[in-house]
Design a protein around this motif. Structure first.
Motif, PDB file in Angstrom:
ATOM      1  N   GLU A  14       0.807  -1.266   0.022  1.00 60.33           N
ATOM      2  CA  GLU A  14      -0.096  -0.056  -0.020  1.00 60.33           C
ATOM      3  C   GLU A  14       0.797   1.407   0.008  1.00 60.33           C
ATOM      4  N   ASP A  15       1.903   1.279   0.678  1.00 62.54           N
ATOM      5  CA  ASP A  15       3.026   2.482   0.772  1.00 62.54           C
ATOM      6  C   ASP A  15       3.515   2.514  -0.506  1.00 62.54           C
ATOM      7  N   ARG A  16       4.009   1.507  -1.239  1.00 61.99           N
ATOM      8  CA  ARG A  16       4.516   1.486  -2.493  1.00 61.99           C
ATOM      9  C   ARG A  16       3.839   2.019  -3.703  1.00 61.99           C
ATOM     10  N   TYR A  17       2.555   1.689  -3.502  1.00 58.61           N
ATOM     11  CA  TYR A  17       1.503   2.434  -4.601  1.00 58.61           C
ATOM     12  C   TYR A  17       0.940   3.616  -4.163  1.00 58.61           C
ATOM     13  N   SER A  18       1.449   4.377  -2.934  1.00 55.22           N
ATOM     14  CA  SER A  18       1.017   5.668  -2.429  1.00 55.22           C
ATOM     15  C   SER A  18      -0.385   5.665  -2.220  1.00 55.22           C
ATOM     16  N   HIS A  19      -0.902   4.540  -1.482  1.00 52.83           N
ATOM     17  CA  HIS A  19      -2.185   4.422  -0.978  1.00 52.83           C
ATOM     18  C   HIS A  19      -2.408   5.087   0.621  1.00 52.83           C
ATOM     19  N   LEU A  20      -1.017   5.209   1.063  1.00 53.13           N
ATOM     20  CA  LEU A  20      -1.190   5.529   2.490  1.00 53.13           C
ATOM     21  C   LEU A  20       0.143   6.244   2.617  1.00 53.13           C
ATOM     22  N   VAL A  21       0.116   7.024   4.099  1.00 54.05           N
ATOM     23  CA  VAL A  21       1.463   7.815   4.357  1.00 54.05           C
ATOM     24  C   VAL A  21       1.705   7.167   5.667  1.00 54.05           C
ATOM     25  N   PRO A  22       2.929   6.214   6.045  1.00 53.47           N
ATOM     26  CA  PRO A  22       3.088   5.917   7.407  1.00 53.47           C
ATOM     27  C   PRO A  22       3.869   6.555   8.192  1.00 53.47           C
ATOM     28  N   ILE A  23       3.552   6.888   9.226  1.00 50.94           N
ATOM     29  CA  ILE A  23       3.762   7.672  10.127  1.00 50.94           C
ATOM     30  C   ILE A  23       4.067   7.266  11.494  1.00 50.94           C
ATOM     31  N   ASP A  24       4.756   7.816  12.724  1.00 50.64           N
ATOM     32  CA  ASP A  24       4.977   7.136  13.909  1.00 50.64           C
ATOM     33  C   ASP A  24       3.700   6.946  14.671  1.00 50.64           C
ATOM     34  N   GLU A  25       3.174   5.830  15.167  1.00 50.76           N
ATOM     35  CA  GLU A  25       1.846   5.520  15.578  1.00 50.76           C
ATOM     36  C   GLU A  25       1.558   6.421  16.750  1.00 50.76           C
ATOM     37  N   ASP A  26       2.742   7.037  17.682  1.00 51.35           N
ATOM     38  CA  ASP A  26       2.525   7.721  18.890  1.00 51.35           C
ATOM     39  C   ASP A  26       1.652   8.972  18.377  1.00 51.35           C
ATOM     40  N   ILE A  27       1.938   9.453  17.236  1.00 56.25           N
ATOM     41  CA  ILE A  27       1.202  10.672  16.939  1.00 56.25           C
ATOM     42  C   ILE A  27      -0.445  10.337  17.009  1.00 56.25           C
ATOM     43  N   CYS A  28      -1.076   9.558  16.679  1.00 55.89           N
ATOM     44  CA  CYS A  28      -2.414   9.324  16.689  1.00 55.89           C
ATOM     45  C   CYS A  28      -3.098   9.351  18.270  1.00 55.89           C
ATOM     46  N   ARG A  29      -1.997   9.158  19.338  1.00 57.17           N
ATOM     47  CA  ARG A  29      -2.559   9.290  20.727  1.00 57.17           C
ATOM     48  C   ARG A  29      -2.488  10.628  20.987  1.00 57.17           C
ATOM     49  N   VAL A  30      -1.826  11.448  20.299  1.00 60.22           N
ATOM     50  CA  VAL A  30      -1.508  12.896  20.934  1.00 60.22           C
ATOM     51  C   VAL A  30      -2.331  13.994  19.815  1.00 60.22           C
ATOM     52  N   SER A  31      -2.981  13.455  18.838  1.00 61.41           N
ATOM     53  CA  SER A  31      -3.477  14.434  17.860  1.00 61.41           C
ATOM     54  C   SER A  31      -5.006  14.345  17.890  1.00 61.41           C
ATOM     55  N   ALA A  32      -5.795  15.670  17.897  1.00 67.49           N
ATOM     56  CA  ALA A  32      -7.075  15.556  17.655  1.00 67.49           C
ATOM     57  C   ALA A  32      -7.757  15.241  16.420  1.00 67.49           C
ATOM     58  N   TYR A  33      -6.935  15.195  15.520  1.00 67.31           N
ATOM     59  CA  TYR A  33      -7.358  15.075  14.067  1.00 67.31           C
ATOM     60  C   TYR A  33      -7.183  13.686  13.555  1.00 67.31           C
ATOM     61  N   LEU A  34      -6.545  12.708  14.177  1.00 66.21           N
ATOM     62  CA  LEU A  34      -6.262  11.353  13.723  1.00 66.21           C
ATOM     63  C   LEU A  34      -7.198  10.394  14.506  1.00 66.21           C
ATOM     64  N   ARG A  35      -7.519   9.205  13.643  1.00 69.13           N
ATOM     65  CA  ARG A  35      -8.375   8.225  14.410  1.00 69.13           C
ATOM     66  C   ARG A  35      -7.926   6.762  14.054  1.00 69.13           C
ATOM     67  N   HIS A  36      -7.976   5.928  14.806  1.00 65.22           N
ATOM     68  CA  HIS A  36      -7.735   4.631  14.609  1.00 65.22           C
ATOM     69  C   HIS A  36      -8.921   3.847  13.998  1.00 65.22           C
ATOM     70  N   THR A  37      -9.051   3.181  13.070  1.00 69.79           N
ATOM     71  CA  THR A  37     -10.289   2.196  12.678  1.00 69.79           C
ATOM     72  C   THR A  37      -9.620   0.719  12.478  1.00 69.79           C
TER      73      THR A  37
END
Length: 458
Positions: A14-37
């Motif tokens: 998925e990353d190779r085909y530019s379907h997503l952008v992987p970042i550090d997973e801790d950012i999800c816990r501190v941002s009000a604009y990120l969500r885990h499904t």
């Protein structure tokens, strides 16, 4: 969590085909604009394992999942459900207009079609998820959203329309010779008997040489009355796909034409399309032999003659398998009555037994009956929906067993006998019996099973 290697491989792709952008997973816990499904893995025999974005499953009544809040009222209506019957109509009308020619069938697969619509940068976190040790911003539409199919719909229709606009262009055959040389052409027997088609008020035939490609989700289906015409239509389809989805540049994205399936294409009058065998010489739609063999194997392993009891889930899987046979043999629909009756009885018994034995089920039923939920009025609808869904799950997935009665056994044995290779049963139906046609006569009857009825013209 149970399939780390599969997840890692899927995320790398998925990353190779530019379907997503992987970042550090801790950012999800501190941002009000990120969500885990939630992510799940779908595993089906004969198909690649697939990672799925699950925006539907709730574990508690007040859980908020993305598919509950994604608006769909302004999405494009999904119309690809009509494609299969429209293909049959095209074949039938072409046969009316060309009673003696061999009608060729071809198809192409569009790669990662649901991933093609891009997500607005402001929403990449809303559709994001944690997997493979990273938090992944979803830059392409996820597979599992209520809007994934409708987001693809405008592009699907655009490709269909352009396949007509680009028809009859010899320059496109030259332009896409590289791709056309990859496919094979069957040697057709010119002496083969061809089943005729008869016109009616609804189907009058067609002399239109530029029928559109009929696209069912990502499967583009084509027909032509000669090799030359089929090459023109395939070239027009390739051009339409590239115009809508971009010319191939594998350094940055996948080729939108699925080359793995394209290389396997053999243009012929008999073609496997959407899991069915379509034959333009006999003018029939049938079930592939491997599916018939799989159903026969299921009957012999799970529903062998010495088996005496069943669960609801097992019976539902059996009727699902047998029901698909009706896609190629319509009469099967009329021979499942006792299986459906047994399932209905088992479901009612599941409900009764759960009422006696399951405190959770009793509490759910009591809450639904009295309307007493531990919540405010504004949250009551959520609690009711969750309770009904949970109650249905308990009833349908209960492991209580029931006896296979005499009539159910007779239906199972009937299919076991008819599914034998030497039975001589053709699991197919004439296209003329599937498409809308003007009836040659109308019959009248009543619902009495033991006597004859009548009617008065006056």
């Amino acid at each position: 969590n149970d399939h780390p290697e599969l997840v890692k491989k899927a995320m790398n792709k998925e990353d190779r085909y530019s379907h997503l952008v992987p970042i550090d997973e801790d950012i999800c816990r501190v941002s009000a604009y990120l969500r885990h499904t939630i992510q799940t893995v779908v595993m089906k025999p004969g198909k690649n394992d697939r990672l799925v974005w699950d925006g539907t499953t709730t574990l508690l009544a007040l859980d908020i999942v993305m598919n509950q809040v994604t608006p769909v009222n302004r999405e494009a209506p999904i119309t690809f459900g009509y494609v299969k019957i429209q293909l049959y109509i095209d074949i039938y009308n072409t046969r009316i207009s060309h009673p003696y020619v061999i009608i060729l069938l071809g198809l192409a697969d569009i790669k990662a079609c649901f991933r093609f619509p891009r997500i607005h940068p402001d929403l990449t976190g809303a559709f994001g998820f944690m997997a493979g040790g990273f938090y992944n911003l979803a830059t392409a539409m996820v597979f599992g959203s209520t809007t994934s199919a409708s987001s693809w719909e405008p592009f699907r229709r655009g490709i269909e329309a352009l396949s007509v606009a680009y028809a009859d262009r010899l320059d496109l055959v030259i332009k896409h010779k590289y791709y056309l040389d990859m496919i094979s052409w069957a040697e057709e027997d010119q002496t083969t008997k061809i089943t005729p088609a008869f016109p009616c008020a609804i189907n009058t035939g067609t002399m239109d040489a530029s029928l559109p490609a009929r696209i069912y989700v990502d499967d583009a289906l084509l027909l032509g009355i000669s090799r030359r015409q089929m090459e023109l239509r395939l070239a027009a389809l390739i051009e339409a796909i590239f115009v809508i989805m971009g010319t191939p540049d594998t350094t940055v994205r996948q080729c939108p034409l699925a080359l793995d399936k394209w290389l396997d294409l053999i243009v012929a009058s008999r073609q496997r399309m959407l899991g069915l065998i379509v034959d333009t010489n006999s003018m029939t739609v049938g079930i592939p032999p491997d599916y018939v063999a799989a159903v026969f194997d299921l009957l012999n392993t799970t529903w062998h003659s010495s088996r005496r009891r069943f669960t609801v889930g097992e019976a539902q899987r059996l009727t699902g398998k047998l029901g698909h046979l009706a896609e190629g043999a319509n009469w099967v629909f009329h021979l499942l009555t006792h299986l459906y009756a047994s399932i209905a009885y088992a479901l009612s018994e599941n409900k009764r037994l759960l009422s006696d034995m399951s405190p959770e089920f009793r509490n759910i039923c009591l809450s639904l009956k009295t309307g007493s939920f531990p919540c405010s009025v504004k949250d009551q609808v959520k609690h009711i929906n969750f309770a009904m869904k949970r109650a249905a799950h308990l009833v349908h997935h209960a492991k209580f067993q029931y006896n296979i009665n005499k009539t159910m056994r007779q239906e199972i044995e009937f299919f076991r006998e008819k599914l034998l290779p030497e039975s001589g049963i053709a699991w197919e139906t004439p296209i003329a019996h599937i498409i809308p046609r003007t009836p040659t006569f109308t019959s009248f009857g009543d619902s009495c099973l033991e006597g004859a009825g009548g009617y008065c013209i006056s």
